[in-house]
Design an enzyme around this catalytic site. Structure first.
Site, mmCIF file in Angstrom:
data_model
loop_
_atom_site.group_PDB
_atom_site.id
_atom_site.type_symbol
_atom_site.label_atom_id
_atom_site.label_comp_id
_atom_site.label_asym_id
_atom_site.label_seq_id
_atom_site.Cartn_x
_atom_site.Cartn_y
_atom_site.Cartn_z
ATOM 1 C CD GLU A 43 -2.651 9.811 38.803
ATOM 2 O OE1 GLU A 43 -2.116 10.431 37.857
ATOM 3 O OE2 GLU A 43 -2.968 8.609 38.745
ATOM 4 C CB THR A 72 0.225 13.414 33.052
ATOM 5 O OG1 THR A 72 -1.121 13.314 33.515
ATOM 6 C CG2 THR A 72 0.202 13.516 31.530
ATOM 7 C CE LYS A 132 -3.491 6.000 33.734
ATOM 8 N NZ LYS A 132 -3.002 7.400 33.843
#
Length: 215
Positions: A43, A72, A132
């Site tokens: 990512e 993010t 997550k």
């Protein structure tokens, strides 16, 4: 790539590399080095300058050889921009229901960040493919194991505090995969262009996953 195929690749691989740096210049080579070491899910975080350009360049260079995501992701506007740039999945440090809805609308995998049991269940019920657990260093593997007790149906990816010393313990605690940042994509190695170091670290993390799974 469909959401199901992306998710399968991530879970099969067991490692999601969190690619973060002060400059985006060398990050395509970083992702290539990760793939050479066996980590084929990465990512690109939106804390990276010109993150969208990095995602586009990595997609052109690597095609479908890497499950490429955006990290993010804090809002649906950023999420859509990332998808248009080539991201196959979205990762965030928090639970944003609009981001989850947008990912499902476009058939992309989504992994929102959560910490408390309430946040984790909220994210899962909203449609998260994986939750997550962040920051996972707070509580460590025992916390993950405790959450898995009443919520065994939820796929959990610890991020933060995952390194070569803790990776196996997190897997044993029930992690479906591991989010690994600076202990894999070392800032010093990125700054020095030491891609061999990143490749070697990637191979060590892959070996831990394979050993745990009896492969």
């Amino acid at each position: 790539m469909s959401r199901e195929k992306t998710l399968k690749r991530i879970l099969d691989g067991g490692i999601v590399a969190v690619v973060r740096a002060e400059s985006g210049e060398a990050l395509v080579k970083v992702v290539e080095a990760l793939a050479e070491g066996g980590v084929t899910a990465a990512e690109i975080t939106f804390t990276v300058p010109d993150a969208l350009d990095v995602i586009r360049d990595a997609r052109r260079a690597l095609g479908d050889s890497v499950a490429l995501g955006a990290g993010t992701v804090l809002d649906p506007e950023t999420a859509r921009a990332a998808i248009l740039a080539g991201a196959e999945y979205l990762v965030s440090p928090t639970v944003n229901l609009d981001v989850i809805r947008l990912a499902r609308r476009y058939d992309k995998a989504v992994m929102p960040g959560a910490f408390t049991p309430t946040e984790i269940l909220t994210a899962w019920e909203a449609g998260a493919d994986v939750v997550k657990v962040f920051p996972a260093e707070i509580g460590g593997p025992p916390f993950l194991k405790a959450v898995r007790g009443p919520l065994p149906q939820i796929k959990l990816m610890p991020t933060g505090g995952v390194d070569l010393n803790t990776a196996a313990a997190f897997l044993k605690a029930g992690a479906c995969c591991l989010g690994v940042g600076g202990s894999l994509v070392e800032p010093k190695a990125v700054a020095a262009g030491d891609f061999a170091r990143i490749r070697d670290l990637a191979s060590k993390y892959v070996a831990i996953v394979r050993e745990f799974r009896g492969m």
